[in-house]
Scaffold this motif. Structure first.
Motif, short mmCIF file in Angstrom:
data_model
loop_
_atom_site.label_atom_id
_atom_site.label_comp_id
_atom_site.label_asym_id
_atom_site.label_seq_id
_atom_site.Cartn_x
_atom_site.Cartn_y
_atom_site.Cartn_z
N ALA A 70 0.94 -1.44 -0.07
CA ALA A 70 0.14 0.03 0.08
C ALA A 70 0.74 1.09 -0.09
O ALA A 70 0.31 2.41 -0.61
CB ALA A 70 -0.92 -0.19 1.11
N PHE A 71 2.05 1.19 0.51
CA PHE A 71 2.79 2.43 0.72
C PHE A 71 4.26 2.06 0.73
O PHE A 71 4.72 1.01 1.18
CB PHE A 71 2.44 3.16 1.95
N VAL A 72 5.07 2.77 0.32
CA VAL A 72 6.67 2.76 0.25
C VAL A 72 7.04 4.08 0.73
O VAL A 72 6.84 4.96 0.37
CB VAL A 72 7.33 2.62 -1.11
N ASP A 73 7.81 3.78 2.02
CA ASP A 73 8.52 4.90 2.88
C ASP A 73 9.97 4.85 2.82
O ASP A 73 10.55 3.53 2.45
CB ASP A 73 7.95 5.05 4.11
N THR A 74 10.66 5.70 3.26
CA THR A 74 12.15 5.63 3.64
C THR A 74 12.42 5.72 5.07
O THR A 74 12.00 6.61 5.93
CB THR A 74 12.81 6.76 3.08
N ASN A 75 13.16 4.69 5.69
CA ASN A 75 13.33 4.75 7.10
C ASN A 75 14.50 6.26 7.10
O ASN A 75 15.73 6.00 6.70
CB ASN A 75 14.06 3.39 7.38
N GLN A 82 11.40 1.27 3.35
CA GLN A 82 10.14 0.39 4.01
C GLN A 82 9.15 0.13 3.18
O GLN A 82 8.39 1.23 2.62
CB GLN A 82 9.83 1.10 5.24
N LEU A 83 8.83 -1.25 3.25
CA LEU A 83 7.55 -1.41 2.31
C LEU A 83 6.32 -1.60 3.35
O LEU A 83 6.47 -2.69 4.32
CB LEU A 83 7.62 -2.80 1.51
N LYS A 84 5.02 -1.29 3.26
CA LYS A 84 3.94 -1.38 4.13
C LYS A 84 2.96 -2.22 3.41
O LYS A 84 2.37 -1.66 2.64
CB LYS A 84 3.59 -0.03 4.54
N TRP A 85 2.82 -3.44 3.99
CA TRP A 85 1.73 -4.32 3.48
C TRP A 85 0.38 -4.31 4.06
O TRP A 85 0.56 -4.29 5.17
CB TRP A 85 2.24 -5.58 3.56
#
Length: 219
Positions: A70-75, A82-85
């Protein structure tokens, strides 16, 4: 969160209209404690047609559930993606280099955060050791220090719904010296260094998550 819900709604209505009952089962699987329901098994064509990366996940050896990216972020600390499933009832599993670093809205225990002296590097075939720090609830467990020892197990072929790959099997043994507890993680890593399958203990004796990548994330 609105965007996440909208994305999942499009996923369900547009591509899985024939599987509405199965997605009701996914909702129940998470919200009712992951007991008493059958595995979710989608057809190869259904998954291939989706415009989303996707995984199968299994929590505490419960039924298999389907989750989409659903979303890809950066730590901001490690610089890693970071991949958010997301599941159909908004439970979320966050991964970084194939490692689960956070869970949200699981019915029992949740991993609040994972940090590492290796900046959460991807599992690799070198025998080595480092330190991890875990935060989880319930019980307000913060900053639980653990020693991690990694070693290769061997090579083999790993098969998923859409692919078959040669993989390296990496095993990590995590020891909490002050808790007197130990747990074990297993990763299957392809030739590009990506984790395609894993079984990860996140809370000692309480939270085990197994992940199988169906359609990998591609930037």
């Amino acid at each position: 969160m609105t965007n996440l819900r909208s994305a999942l709604l499009i996923l369900i209505l547009s591509f899985l209209s024939g599987c509405s009952q199965r997605f009701q089962d996914v909702n129940a699987t998470i919200s009712e404690g992951l007991f008493g329901f059958e595995d979710i098994n989608l057809k190869k064509e259904q998954v291939a047609e989706l415009p989303y990366a996707s995984i199968y996940a299994r929590v505490n050896q419960g039924p298999q559930i389907f989750m989409v990216l659903a979303f890809v972020d950066t730590n901001p600390v490690t610089g890693n993606q970071q991949l958010k499933w997301l599941s159909s009832d908004s439970a979320m599993i966050t991964t970084e280099n194939g490692r689960v670093v956070k869970t949200t809205a699981l019915p029992s225990d949740n991993l609040l955060g994972l940090s590492s002296s290796t900046n959460l590097a991807a599992p690799n075939s070198e025998t080595t050791s480092w330190q991890n720090s875990y935060d989880w609830q319930p019980g307000y467990h913060y900053g639980k220090q653990a020693k991690v020892e990694s070693s290769p197990v061997g090579m083999g072929v790993t098969t998923s719904l859409l692919w078959e790959k040669q993989t390296s099997h990496i095993r990590e043994v995590i020891t909490f010296p002050y808790l007197g507890q130990q747990m074990q993680n297993d990763f299957w890593v392809d030739s590009q260094g990506s984790v395609v399958k894993s079984a990860q203990w996140l809370v000692p004796n309480e939270l085990l998550i197994e992940i199988e990548v169906l359609k990998p994330y591609a930037e």
